[in-house]
Design an enzyme around this catalytic site. Structure first.
Site: not given
Lengths: 452, 193
Positions: A159-160, A163, A247
């Protein structure tokens, strides 16, 4: 993937421009109402009026933002990391975390491995920072490392990394500084107005000007006041809306990179179940965390002022992706859960993905002789879910599982062994009598196996 | 006279455009081939890592697994075979076959390890195990990128009209990289306890 980044960048540019316009408008209004005199000059047949105060206000507003943005850009992730109380680690400090970050770097095809930071904090959270994929960093809390297994950690890191790959960090940094500037300027303005008893302009009207002029100034002052009150709210809404979209996109990316949505889903579940308050979280940094540390209590609430989508919804979307871990699957699942159109995955990315799947199928059909190639090709292009492979290294994982189970037993969890080999952990809050195995879909009755 | 000139100009223009198109396709093919090469080198790095880890793993296990010489030897043999293939620069197809052998030997090895709780608790062994499983993950993620690059390249080489240019300059289809993991294909065993 490139399409995705490009679409993201286009939208970001638009949003930044909108916020910049808002910032300049605020600057103008404030400047003009503080110093409403105009200069004028004649060109051709017309007389042009220059609102000196307004232009000066705009310039000041821009400088306030530009200066901060430049400082943030130059310092990169160091200031952020220092503010969050994170320290950089080497591979020896935590080999597993380091390995997971490197794996996800490969999966996302980033140009460089991000720096890895650990926050000495028992709450569970993680965030990413850095101005571009080459100079990026990820930080996780000690609490997260202790309580997540490898698959879940991989989901969080994916997830990071997503980003980072989508360049969300640079954008969010700029946007949050812009938001901060708008708030700062309007606050100062409102305070000055308040203490000067709304009479700041009387000085000018007391000069021998006609009544009309005074009325115009009063109108302008009111406009400036309204703008000063509305602008910060508007900027905040813009900022939050964009943050939520990002997100969703990062969740989708996390599922695609790991090809295992359940990892991230169960990680989110654990994190949201143990909110824990992290010391030293500033409001500006809150949106950068995987779960907003300031909103950790509000699990299913969605509102205009949330930086993150509700965790429960994020988990449900990830869980209903089924077998296919692709942007398409995520968009479909999101459409089902949140209603069509709410979660926006750029069409171009979906189309590209579909084309890839079709090509793979065509390639497979064309070469029946190379049957063994098929599954890998499908997995490579469609990003299918990982086959439930028997763990080749049960040792360490087993230990972690046992430790985790011990904690859960203390928390009065119930355990249920499914026929497919999955051990389900049922939290005490779960009140229904039937439970579905997340892996094979078999329905179990809880009453019979209450103490299994 | 002028008719011939016009004809010549038209022919010249057509030839020029054709040449431009061929150059464009040629450059695209070169770019794709380099992408495949680059993706392969990414895999190669991870394969080398895998090969380097195994001697340490065997060395650590040796002390505990005194009765499992055969298993250990088969791991070492498979590893040497895979490294040999890597050293002589065998392509993805051959390398994949060698790596499959290694994967199979390793999965046997880890099944046997289950019988040695002391070994399973050994810190050094656990660290190596984490490194190895991470390396396998990296290989599979890098493989995904590689196979994507190969597919793009192959589509370009095979599809009309790119295939004409590809044939002219001898661009070949690239092979996919596949590690056959015996364990992955088997149905997981179910234990009722």
């Amino acid at each position: 993937m490139f399409e995705l980044v490009r679409a993201n960048r286009r939208k970001s540019a638009l949003l930044i421009l909108l916020m910049l316009a808002l910032l300049l408008a605020v600057g103008f209004a404030v400047g003009f109402s503080v110093y409403p005199a105009t200069d004028s000059f004649v060109m051709g047949h017309y007389r042009y009026f220059i609102p000196v105060g307004g232009l000066a206000g705009m310039a000041v507003a821009f400088l306030i933002w530009g200066g901060q943005a430049l400082a943030a850009f130059a310092s990169g992730d160091r200031i952020l990391m220092a503010a969050a109380g994170a320290r950089e680690i080497k591979k020896e400090d935590h080999p597993r975390l380091f390995n997971v970050v490197e794996e996800m770097t490969i999966a996302a095809q980033l140009p460089a491995v991000p720096k890895v930071y650990i926050m000495e904090d028992m709450s569970m959270n993680a965030f990413a920072a850095g101005r571009n994929p080459k100079h990026a960093a990820v930080a996780v809390t000690q609490g997260l490392l202790g309580r997540l297994n490898r698959d879940q950690l991989q989901g969080v890191i994916a997830h990071e990394i997503s980003h980072i790959a989508n360049r969300d960090i640079l954008f969010m940094t700029f946007a949050s500084i812009m938001l901060g500037s708008i708030i700062m300027i309007t606050e100062i303005f409102l305070r000055v107005m308040w203490y000067s008893n709304l009479g700041g302009s009387r000085r000018y009207t007391s000069r021998r000007s006609n009544r009309n002029d005074g009325a115009a100034r009063l109108v302008l002052l009111v406009v400036a006041l309204v703008l000063a009150i509305v602008a910060p709210l508007l900027a905040q809404l813009l900022y939050f809306a964009c943050s939520r979209q990002r997100e969703y996109l990062a969740d989708a990316g996390g599922a695609v990179y790991t090809r295992y949505p359940e990892g991230l889903a169960s990680a989110l579940e654990i994190i949201s179940g143990n909110p824990g308050t992290k010391a030293s979280v500033s409001k500006a940094m809150a949106p950068m965390y995987i779960i907003n540390p300031l909103e950790a209590g509000a699990r299913s609430l969605t509102s205009l002022t949330s930086t993150h989508p509700p965790v429960e919804e994020r988990i449900r979307i990830l869980r209903s992706m089924g077998g296919g871990a692709s942007y398409n699957a995520y968009a479909a699942a999101a459409g089902k859960i949140s209603g069509a159109g709410k979660v926006h995955i750029p069409q171009a990315a979906l189309a590209a993905e579909l084309a890839a799947v079709r090509q793979a199928q065509a390639a497979r059909a064309a070469e029946p002789g190379q049957g063994s190639m098929g599954p890998a090709l499908m997995a490579a292009t469609a990003g299918q879910a990982r086959a439930p492979e028997p763990e080749p290294e049960p040792g360490e994982r087993q230990r972690f599982r046992e430790a985790g189970d011990l904690v859960r037993t203390m928390n009065r969890f119930r355990f249920l062994q499914c026929a497919c080999g999955l051990k389900m952990k049922i939290p005490p809050e779960y009140k229904k009598t039937l439970v579905k195995c997340p892996r094979c879909g078999k329905i179990h009755s809880l009453e019979k196996t209450a103490n299994a | 006279m002028s008719g011939i000139v016009i004809g010549l100009i038209v022919i010249g223009a057509v030839v020029f455009l054709l040449a431009l198109w061929v150059a464009g396709v040629y450059n695209a093919l070169v770019r794709l081939r380099n992408a495949v090469k680059n993706a392969w080198s990414q895999i190669d790095v991870q394969l080398k890592r895998r090969h380097d880890l195994i001697p340490n793993l065997v060395e650590t296990a040796k002390g505990y697994m005194t009765h499992e010489r055969e298993t250990l030897e088969s791991v070492v043999k498979a590893r040497n075979l895979a490294q040999g293939a890597s050293d002589k620069g065998a392509g993805p197809a051959e390398q994949g076959a060698a790596e499959s052998g290694l994967s199979k030997a390793l999965s046997n090895f880890f099944v046997v390890v289950e019988r040695y709780p002391d070994l399973k608790a050994n810190e050094n062994f656990l660290a190596l195990q984490e490194e190895l499983s991470s390396t396998e993950n990296r290989i599979s993620f890098a493989r995904q990128a590689f196979n994507d690059a190969v597919m793009t390249m192959n589509n370009r080489v095979e599809m009309f009209p790119g295939n004409i240019v590809a044939g002219m300059f001898n661009f070949k289809k690239e092979a996919f990289f596949e590690i056959e993991n015996a364990a992955e294909r088997e149905v997981p065993k179910v234990a009722f306890s």
